[in-house]
Design a protein around this motif. Sequence first.
Motif, PDB file in Angstrom:
ATOM      1  N   GLU A 134       0.831  -1.366  -0.112  1.00 45.75           N
ATOM      2  CA  GLU A 134       0.090  -0.119   0.108  1.00 45.75           C
ATOM      3  C   GLU A 134       0.965   1.245  -0.002  1.00 45.75           C
ATOM      4  O   GLU A 134       0.111   2.359  -0.241  1.00 45.75           O
ATOM      5  N   CYS A 135       2.248   1.123   0.049  1.00 46.83           N
ATOM      6  CA  CYS A 135       3.029   2.412   0.254  1.00 46.83           C
ATOM      7  C   CYS A 135       2.747   3.207  -1.426  1.00 46.83           C
ATOM      8  O   CYS A 135       3.057   4.218  -1.373  1.00 46.83           O
ATOM      9  N   ILE A 136       2.529   2.234  -2.214  1.00 46.02           N
ATOM     10  CA  ILE A 136       2.678   2.886  -3.663  1.00 46.02           C
ATOM     11  C   ILE A 136       1.390   3.981  -4.114  1.00 46.02           C
ATOM     12  O   ILE A 136       1.526   4.878  -4.124  1.00 46.02           O
TER      13      ILE A 136
ATOM     14  N   TRP B 230       4.298  -0.132   7.081  1.00 43.03           N
ATOM     15  CA  TRP B 230       3.753  -0.041   8.479  1.00 43.03           C
ATOM     16  C   TRP B 230       4.080   0.857   9.607  1.00 43.03           C
ATOM     17  O   TRP B 230       3.525   1.248  10.478  1.00 43.03           O
ATOM     18  N   LEU B 231       4.966   1.730   9.184  1.00 44.99           N
ATOM     19  CA  LEU B 231       5.690   2.553  10.011  1.00 44.99           C
ATOM     20  C   LEU B 231       4.789   4.014   9.682  1.00 44.99           C
ATOM     21  O   LEU B 231       4.873   5.032  10.305  1.00 44.99           O
ATOM     22  N   ASP B 232       4.165   4.132   8.714  1.00 37.70           N
ATOM     23  CA  ASP B 232       3.782   5.180   7.989  1.00 37.70           C
ATOM     24  C   ASP B 232       2.304   5.596   8.625  1.00 37.70           C
ATOM     25  O   ASP B 232       2.018   6.593   8.475  1.00 37.70           O
ATOM     26  N   LEU B 233       2.019   4.692   9.532  1.00 36.04           N
ATOM     27  CA  LEU B 233       0.943   4.964  10.321  1.00 36.04           C
ATOM     28  C   LEU B 233       1.013   5.550  11.629  1.00 36.04           C
ATOM     29  O   LEU B 233       0.125   5.994  12.267  1.00 36.04           O
TER      30      LEU B 233
ATOM     31  N   SER C 151       5.467   8.462   3.639  1.00 35.58           N
ATOM     32  CA  SER C 151       4.962   9.005   2.301  1.00 35.58           C
ATOM     33  C   SER C 151       4.942  10.303   1.804  1.00 35.58           C
ATOM     34  O   SER C 151       5.171  10.532   0.693  1.00 35.58           O
ATOM     35  N   GLN C 152       4.199  10.966   2.641  1.00 31.87           N
ATOM     36  CA  GLN C 152       4.226  12.652   2.372  1.00 31.87           C
ATOM     37  C   GLN C 152       5.509  13.054   2.150  1.00 31.87           C
ATOM     38  O   GLN C 152       5.877  13.889   0.942  1.00 31.87           O
TER      39      GLN C 152
END
Length: 325
Positions: A13-15, A302-305, A312-313
């Motif tokens: 989902e990072c994409i 998983w760290l993006d949350l 991601s930003q």
Amino acid sequence: MTVLIITHSHDNECIPKVMQAIDEQGGTAFRFNTDEFPTEVQLELACSRHAEAGLLTSEQGSLDLGKVTAVWYRRIRIGQKIPSTMEAQLRQAAVQESRRTVTGMIASLRAFHLDPVVNIRRAEHKQLQLQVAREIGLEIPRTLLTNHPAAVREFAQTCEQGLVTKMLTSFAIYEDDEEKVVYTNPVSAADLEDLEGLQLCPMTFQEKIPKALELRATIVGREVFTAAVDSQRLEKSHHDWRRQGVALLHDWQPYMLPIEIQEKLLTLMERLNLNYGAIDMILTPDNRHIFLEVNPCGEFFWLDLLPGLAISQTIAKHLLNPSKG
């Protein structure tokens, strides 16, 4: 601003998160699923005496490669959908020709690259990483890479906490269609008596480092996002948190690395010519930070949350404004 994302159709989902961030920040993202080339995606590269042109066409539409301003090299799986029923030698030739076509296209793009493939391939060498880390003052585990059994036994005698072993390459073994990933594992006394397999494949041996926490520092440009997990709370994750990665998924918490360590990690990235890297470290019970490795295309989804870890930003921002990264 147009960003070309090099990946495959089964990436995580990072994409879409980075693509959404690029859109929100005023750019355009084009996803190139390399496993769909050449069977479903078309690529046209023309070069003449006076001009050159490139066109990439997929279900997303067509992209004029001359308008690409940034490239995010994420994953590559060229030719995976070429039929396995094809004669083996011809299939291998088709995959290799497809690979050369795509990698040549990537290399020729006059755009910012996160990161250039040549930089990624050089930085992937673990021996180089440990050498540079030691030179800039990061603490590293004592390490032996060898195919010599006697050298391993001699090294083991100097490691009071014991040994672990790992591979330089990430791979899995498939048994009855079940994927079995090779993780970091402890070396037992019985293992030390049975090292003849080293004649067929060298391995990496490291002194076992006591763990209070395992750390993941994701670096984008000059920004450092660090998270920590207590891998020791589950028996099977003592030596490698990935062995129970799903069970630990929600245990990760933001972690503030000491400024001195952050600066050394940024120096490491500069020395390796990387804009992006996922760095694994250990925090010992006596509060030492031990560098293990950097993954030039490492995972972060998983760290993006986690609060404060807007990875991601930040990747989107860096792709659209690399000079400000």
